[in-house]
Design an enzyme around this catalytic site. Structure first.
Site, short mmCIF file in Angstrom:
data_model
loop_
_atom_site.label_atom_id
_atom_site.label_comp_id
_atom_site.label_asym_id
_atom_site.label_seq_id
_atom_site.Cartn_x
_atom_site.Cartn_y
_atom_site.Cartn_z
CE LYS A 145 -3.05 -2.38 3.26
NZ LYS A 145 -3.25 -2.25 4.55
N GLY A 146 2.19 0.99 0.34
CA GLY A 146 2.97 2.10 0.39
C GLY A 146 3.39 3.07 -0.76
CD GLU B 148 8.60 -1.12 -4.01
OE1 GLU B 148 8.24 -0.28 -3.20
OE2 GLU B 148 9.01 -2.20 -4.04
CG ASP B 149 6.91 2.32 -0.33
OD1 ASP B 149 7.44 1.25 -0.88
OD2 ASP B 149 6.27 1.81 0.49
CG ASP C 129 15.54 -1.32 4.06
OD1 ASP C 129 16.84 -1.32 3.83
OD2 ASP C 129 15.01 -1.45 4.90
CE LYS D 214 14.95 2.57 4.92
NZ LYS D 214 14.55 1.66 5.97
CG PHE E 209 11.29 2.02 9.93
CD1 PHE E 209 11.34 0.84 9.22
CD2 PHE E 209 9.99 2.57 10.50
CE1 PHE E 209 10.43 0.18 8.66
CE2 PHE E 209 9.04 1.85 9.74
CZ PHE E 209 9.08 0.75 8.90
CB VAL E 210 11.49 7.23 6.88
CG1 VAL E 210 12.93 7.78 7.21
CG2 VAL E 210 11.25 6.20 5.44
CG ASP F 66 2.72 0.75 7.00
OD1 ASP F 66 3.49 0.19 6.30
OD2 ASP F 66 2.31 -0.05 7.77
#
Ligand code: IMP
Length: 180
Positions: free
Chosen positions: A46-47, A102-103, A106, A134, A155-156, A162
């Site tokens: 959902k990001g 993509e959000d 990582d 990242k 972590f953001v 979320d």
């Protein structure tokens, strides 16, 4: 309670104005690169929903939207390494110009899996647009054509991202401190 008062949120990593400006730039670049074509934006749920809805409106060539959901973090803040398709695309990708939206990238595991899976479906072209990457990610290996921001490996949350479903509606990207 206002966002500024939330003790679980740390510093602003990417502010609202910066996001707006960069999304407009990415949209212009995509419109230039895909002139005369229709692009199919594939949002990873959902990001990516907030990003994809802003990005789609910043693109001036015809845009189609489709979504897929893959398992990634669950509610923990560490990658599981297991990628599973939870919801597949509605569209047939044959001869389409596909951009995976993509959000955040990582470890790159999710994207790596997605790219292999989608390229097997015969698209005319396949590219990635990631809002955040990242630092330390293997760009060349993942072939990230469009990247919004490179951020430190912390972590953001916010702008769709979320932690256990919270903070998706935070209008900027902030460092998540955690704690109760
Ligand atoms: P990767 O497979 O390790 O690249 O992780 C990608 C997915 O994990 C992203 O699409 C996000 O859903 C989630 N993720 C990774 N880092 C963060 C973060 O800092 N905040 C929120 N979600 C994250």
């Amino acid at each position: 309670m206002s966002w500024e008062m939330d003790p679980q949120l740390g510093r602003v990593v990417v502010g609202e104005e910066e996001l707006k400006k960069r999304v407009t730039e990415l949209g212009s670049k995509i419109s230039e690169d895909y002139a005369g074509k229709t692009v199919l934006l594939v949002g990873v749920l959902k990001g990516a929903i907030i990003f994809i809805s802003d990005l789609a409106r910043a693109i001036s060539v015809p845009v189609e939207l489709d979504f897929m959901a893959v398992s990634s973090y669950g509610s923990a803040t560490q990658t599981s390494g297991v990628v599973r398709i939870i919801k597949d695309l509605d569209a047939d990708l044959t001869d389409k110009h596909v951009i995976v939206v993509e959000d955040i990238v990582d470890s790159g595991l999710t994207l790596n899996y997605l790219m292999r899976n989608l390229s097997a479906r015969g698209p005319a072209s396949l590219a990635v647009c990631a809002l955040l990457v990242k630092t330390g990610i293997q760009y060349t290996q993942l072939n990230l054509a469009y990247v919004g921001f490179e951020i430190p490996p912390e972590f953001v949350v916010g702008y769709g991202l979320d932690v256990a479903e919270a903070y998706r509606n935070l209008p900027y990207i902030a460092n998540y401190l955690g704690g109760e």
